[in-house]
Design a protein around this motif. Sequence first.
Motif, PDB file in Angstrom:
ATOM      1  N   SER A  12       0.732  -1.271  -0.044  1.00 42.05           N
ATOM      2  CA  SER A  12       0.138   0.284  -0.085  1.00 42.05           C
ATOM      3  C   SER A  12       0.936   1.511   0.137  1.00 42.05           C
ATOM      4  O   SER A  12       0.580   1.911  -0.373  1.00 42.05           O
ATOM      5  CB  SER A  12      -0.895   0.098   1.381  1.00 42.05           C
ATOM      6  OG  SER A  12      -1.783  -1.336   1.365  1.00 42.05           O
ATOM      7  N   LEU A  13       1.972   0.865   0.628  1.00 38.95           N
ATOM      8  CA  LEU A  13       2.400   2.555   0.945  1.00 38.95           C
ATOM      9  C   LEU A  13       3.104   2.321  -0.645  1.00 38.95           C
ATOM     10  O   LEU A  13       3.925   3.846  -1.123  1.00 38.95           O
ATOM     11  CB  LEU A  13       4.021   1.898   2.013  1.00 38.95           C
ATOM     12  CG  LEU A  13       3.233   2.374   3.254  1.00 38.95           C
ATOM     13  CD1 LEU A  13       4.583   1.977   4.043  1.00 38.95           C
ATOM     14  CD2 LEU A  13       2.973   3.388   3.509  1.00 38.95           C
ATOM     15  N   ARG A  14       3.747   1.721  -1.096  1.00 38.28           N
ATOM     16  CA  ARG A  14       4.336   2.049  -3.053  1.00 38.28           C
ATOM     17  C   ARG A  14       3.349   2.020  -3.194  1.00 38.28           C
ATOM     18  O   ARG A  14       4.023   2.428  -5.136  1.00 38.28           O
ATOM     19  CB  ARG A  14       4.970   0.517  -3.176  1.00 38.28           C
ATOM     20  CG  ARG A  14       6.466   0.492  -1.697  1.00 38.28           C
ATOM     21  CD  ARG A  14       6.788  -0.767  -3.286  1.00 38.28           C
ATOM     22  NE  ARG A  14       6.032  -1.902  -2.507  1.00 38.28           N
ATOM     23  CZ  ARG A  14       6.455  -3.241  -2.009  1.00 38.28           C
ATOM     24  NH1 ARG A  14       7.341  -2.915  -0.618  1.00 38.28           N
ATOM     25  NH2 ARG A  14       6.235  -4.267  -2.010  1.00 38.28           N
ATOM     26  N   TRP A  19      -0.159   8.061  -2.710  1.00 35.91           N
ATOM     27  CA  TRP A  19       1.031   9.913  -3.431  1.00 35.91           C
ATOM     28  C   TRP A  19       0.637  10.548  -3.843  1.00 35.91           C
ATOM     29  O   TRP A  19       1.023  11.746  -3.439  1.00 35.91           O
ATOM     30  CB  TRP A  19       2.509   9.020  -2.940  1.00 35.91           C
ATOM     31  CG  TRP A  19       2.972   8.419  -2.089  1.00 35.91           C
ATOM     32  CD1 TRP A  19       3.496   6.635  -2.920  1.00 35.91           C
ATOM     33  CD2 TRP A  19       3.008   8.767  -0.968  1.00 35.91           C
ATOM     34  NE1 TRP A  19       3.584   6.263  -1.541  1.00 35.91           N
ATOM     35  CE2 TRP A  19       3.949   7.266  -0.747  1.00 35.91           C
ATOM     36  CE3 TRP A  19       3.749   9.595  -0.566  1.00 35.91           C
ATOM     37  CZ2 TRP A  19       4.583   7.256   0.506  1.00 35.91           C
ATOM     38  CZ3 TRP A  19       3.769   9.298   1.513  1.00 35.91           C
ATOM     39  CH2 TRP A  19       3.987   8.402   1.013  1.00 35.91           C
ATOM     40  N   VAL A  20       0.164  10.046  -5.289  1.00 35.86           N
ATOM     41  CA  VAL A  20      -0.633  11.187  -5.988  1.00 35.86           C
ATOM     42  C   VAL A  20      -1.616  11.752  -5.486  1.00 35.86           C
ATOM     43  O   VAL A  20      -1.796  13.169  -5.137  1.00 35.86           O
ATOM     44  CB  VAL A  20      -1.450  10.138  -6.682  1.00 35.86           C
ATOM     45  CG1 VAL A  20      -1.955  11.177  -8.063  1.00 35.86           C
ATOM     46  CG2 VAL A  20      -0.240   9.838  -8.250  1.00 35.86           C
ATOM     47  N   THR A 108      -6.566   0.329   6.905  1.00 32.48           N
ATOM     48  CA  THR A 108      -6.684   1.015   7.658  1.00 32.48           C
ATOM     49  C   THR A 108      -5.808   1.934   8.537  1.00 32.48           C
ATOM     50  O   THR A 108      -5.838   3.586   8.763  1.00 32.48           O
ATOM     51  CB  THR A 108      -7.641   0.009   9.184  1.00 32.48           C
ATOM     52  OG1 THR A 108      -8.833  -0.940   7.967  1.00 32.48           O
ATOM     53  CG2 THR A 108      -7.895   0.825   9.846  1.00 32.48           C
ATOM     54  N   VAL A 109      -4.901   1.179   8.507  1.00 36.02           N
ATOM     55  CA  VAL A 109      -3.311   2.110   9.105  1.00 36.02           C
ATOM     56  C   VAL A 109      -3.099   2.870   8.444  1.00 36.02           C
ATOM     57  O   VAL A 109      -2.572   3.944   8.115  1.00 36.02           O
ATOM     58  CB  VAL A 109      -2.139   0.925   9.435  1.00 36.02           C
ATOM     59  CG1 VAL A 109      -0.958   2.161   9.799  1.00 36.02           C
ATOM     60  CG2 VAL A 109      -2.982   0.421  10.221  1.00 36.02           C
ATOM     61  N   VAL A 110      -2.634   2.989   6.758  1.00 36.34           N
ATOM     62  CA  VAL A 110      -2.157   3.674   5.871  1.00 36.34           C
ATOM     63  C   VAL A 110      -2.975   4.818   5.539  1.00 36.34           C
ATOM     64  O   VAL A 110      -3.224   5.743   5.862  1.00 36.34           O
ATOM     65  CB  VAL A 110      -2.813   3.057   4.369  1.00 36.34           C
ATOM     66  CG1 VAL A 110      -2.117   4.509   3.392  1.00 36.34           C
ATOM     67  CG2 VAL A 110      -1.575   1.967   4.197  1.00 36.34           C
ATOM     68  N   VAL A 111      -4.564   4.380   5.684  1.00 34.03           N
ATOM     69  CA  VAL A 111      -5.619   5.809   5.933  1.00 34.03           C
ATOM     70  C   VAL A 111      -5.792   6.374   7.128  1.00 34.03           C
ATOM     71  O   VAL A 111      -5.649   7.734   6.963  1.00 34.03           O
ATOM     72  CB  VAL A 111      -6.902   5.482   5.881  1.00 34.03           C
ATOM     73  CG1 VAL A 111      -7.710   5.776   5.948  1.00 34.03           C
ATOM     74  CG2 VAL A 111      -7.680   4.876   4.162  1.00 34.03           C
ATOM     75  N   LEU A 112      -4.723   5.728   8.114  1.00 34.32           N
ATOM     76  CA  LEU A 112      -4.753   6.421   9.659  1.00 34.32           C
ATOM     77  C   LEU A 112      -3.651   7.690   9.183  1.00 34.32           C
ATOM     78  O   LEU A 112      -4.124   8.772   9.377  1.00 34.32           O
ATOM     79  CB  LEU A 112      -4.801   5.688  11.085  1.00 34.32           C
ATOM     80  CG  LEU A 112      -4.466   6.308  12.315  1.00 34.32           C
ATOM     81  CD1 LEU A 112      -5.598   7.615  12.394  1.00 34.32           C
ATOM     82  CD2 LEU A 112      -4.317   5.083  13.308  1.00 34.32           C
TER      83      LEU A 112
END
Length: 289
Positions: A12-14, A19-20, A108-112
């Motif tokens: 997800s971080l990649r 990032w856009v 969920t963590v990425v959105v947080l």
Amino acid sequence: MLWGFQLEFKQSLRTKKLWVILGVMMLLYIPGFYLQKSSGREIETVQQAVSVLISNINGLGGFFIAILALLMGATAINSEIEKGTLRVAMSKPITRLSYIGGKFLAHTVVVLMALLLTTLVGIAGLVWLGAPLGGQLVTDSLLLNALLLLAMVQLIALGYIISTTVKSSSTALGVALVVMFVFFMIMPAIVQFMAAKDTIISEHPDWEAYREKSKEYQTKYLFYVPTTQIDVIVSDATKVTGSVNNPQVEYIGIGGAIRENLTNLGILVGLTFLYLALAFHRFLRMDLR
């Protein structure tokens, strides 16, 4: 579940869409503080600060992060089936429930993280504008983020339902964008018009009646739009009483607004669990070939 979480979190971080979307959001978000500073307007009270924070985070930030959450969910399962990585994952000693649980937790963590980034930028901008950085501002910021996280989790779960229903990830992206456009943009505009038609489109418009009718219609007809339910809740953070010529403004904060709108909070929580249950049920029973 830990293995699934670590794998999905790194992926997800990649992803470019993360990032856009964050980049576009910040390009629109940060200049607003600069323009406000250039105009000479300063933030002097917590009430003003939270009002700006609600406008920026729940408005601009909430819109972009909502798109991110729905798109992440809409391609969570079908893209893994298309690439063949899901069959590889299922060949390991891991259950379907652990796999989807870890994937969902990672999203969920990425959105947080996206919400916290938006909030940190927002608070820094408010302090730059002269806002008093105190306990009330921090508390209300945390409560606002808790509400937004709940809304984003609901959208991730809705995306999972799309992902387990539509086999093609590209088609699922299109479906998600249509859902966002129709149900999150068109329908709220129609409901607002309905409220206006019943109250202020007349010779003697009643703005207070419009506000109450708008809240009633948003709760009744837009229960499936989590960001709208948050709008209803936070709109009561400030209470205006007294006459038109002598209004009395009382700031009760986000906590007070939540207590005033427990029905809307219940709708948020209830639909989130319902969507999650449906998404997990579909994944546990679907054909992964």
